[in-house]
Design an enzyme around this catalytic site. Sequence first.
Site, PDB file in Angstrom:
ATOM      1  N   CYS A 117      35.670  47.383  43.334  1.00 36.68           N
ATOM      2  CA  CYS A 117      35.405  46.621  44.567  1.00 36.68           C
ATOM      3  C   CYS A 117      36.599  46.711  45.513  1.00 36.68           C
ATOM      4  O   CYS A 117      37.591  45.996  45.349  1.00 36.68           O
ATOM      5  CB  CYS A 117      35.098  45.163  44.215  1.00 36.68           C
ATOM      6  SG  CYS A 117      34.845  44.140  45.679  1.00 36.68           S
TER       7      CYS A 117
ATOM      8  N   CYS B 250      37.469  43.561  47.439  1.00 37.56           N
ATOM      9  CA  CYS B 250      38.124  42.523  46.626  1.00 37.56           C
ATOM     10  C   CYS B 250      39.586  42.892  46.363  1.00 37.56           C
ATOM     11  O   CYS B 250      40.464  42.034  46.397  1.00 37.56           O
ATOM     12  CB  CYS B 250      37.436  42.361  45.265  1.00 37.56           C
ATOM     13  SG  CYS B 250      35.652  42.436  45.311  1.00 37.56           S
ATOM     14  N   ASP B 251      39.865  44.157  46.094  1.00 36.72           N
ATOM     15  CA  ASP B 251      41.181  44.523  45.542  1.00 36.72           C
ATOM     16  C   ASP B 251      42.028  45.456  46.408  1.00 36.72           C
ATOM     17  O   ASP B 251      43.186  45.716  46.076  1.00 36.72           O
ATOM     18  CB  ASP B 251      40.987  45.193  44.159  1.00 36.72           C
ATOM     19  CG  ASP B 251      40.332  44.240  43.174  1.00 36.72           C
ATOM     20  OD1 ASP B 251      40.608  43.036  43.269  1.00 36.72           O
ATOM     21  OD2 ASP B 251      39.543  44.697  42.325  1.00 36.72           O
TER      22      ASP B 251
END
Length: 312
Positions: A136, A139-140
């Site tokens: 992701c 997300c990261d």
Amino acid sequence: MNKTRHTSVLIIGSGPAGYSAGIYASRALLNPILVQGIEPGGQLTTTTEVENWPGDTEVQGPDLMERMESHARVIGCEIISDYIKKLTLTTSPFKAYGDSGTSYTADALILATGARAKWLGLPSEEKYKGFGVSACATCDGFFFRGEEIIVVGGGNTAVEEALFLTKFASQVTLVHRRNELRAEKILQDRLFRNEKVRILWSHTLEEVVGSENPLGVEGVKLRNLKRGDVVELDAKGVFIAIGHKPASELVIDSLDTHSGGYVVTKFNSTRTSIPGVFAAGDITDHVYRQAITSAGMGCMAALDAERFLAGK
Ligand code: FAD
Ligand code: NAP
């Protein structure tokens, strides 16, 4: 205390399919209950710009999903934060067991549990998950500012992730097993024009290499599928974007499925192999897998459930 809630229609899943089913079932005055699962809003909450949702030239995925949730709630759908860990489809009403301890009984059931990211299955991928290996980018990606990043895959997700990661990375290398991408042409154009991106065609990820203490990614070993040799590249982040598989574990033994777990629906409907159980969105669709098609199937599932209940 454990309790049991009864509803005429239980919707499992809070992606575009689940919320659309919630809106239609509420407007049919069926007082549906929708259980959100561990990813409220579904897959679109893991992306940024969505450019193909009609009516919005561009909308952020998480914003779109918040609007859908709010629409469903305002119109009368009861939305519950819980995760269904088991389903019994041999009884009437059907029974769903929530992780919270609450059980739900339902005369009709709409499965909208969508899909989850696939992994390559390498031991080194597993070892460094959360320590440099991710599925992701939204997300990261932030953790890899100024670093070199590898993205594996050749579909829309891989290309979008690669483009998004150029905001943070010094260089993004897209590694694809073939010599052409599956992604939409408009995305490919953007990728080819981005100076921070290079593409390694006909390569596969053999191994993620890294440090032990602290655990962290340092690079990758890639196999050149044409020549057979292995090359090593430095990288701090490795993003796996090789597609999604249907989240059908709850029903894999009770409903007919195909192509690795997609729930079979009857022609021109969302009816499954058990009357009263309907499936919508990515859990049943191995062809289109879009927000709009999932939303459309959510609508169909609610209409199918309404007809089923009326005929009971
Ligand atoms: P999902 O969105 O997968 O939602 C599934 C829901 O089920 C989740 O809320 C989850 O919490 C819930 N759930 C699962 N198991 C349980 C359980 N046991 N109990 C309770 N709840 C459960 N499509 C587009 O049209 N345009 C785009 O720009 C686009 N961009 C994308 C970008 C990325 C990075 C990804 C991964 C996908 C993208 N897609 C896009 C595809 C789109 O997101 C999916 O087609 C769509 O979200 C599928 O909707 P769905 O409702 O079937 O399921
Ligand atoms: P996908 O379209 O199935 O593409 C998966 C990619 O990963 C393919 O290029 C595939 O290679 C590669 N791959 C699969 N298994 C592999 C393995 N074991 N090793 C190496 N490579 C592997 O999946 P996706 O990109 O996640 O997209 C899923 C769905 O969501 C699609 O329908 C897509 O349109 C939709 N989506 C839409 C948008 C958008 O509309 N903007 C954005 C994201 C996703 P091959 O090409 O060789 O098969």
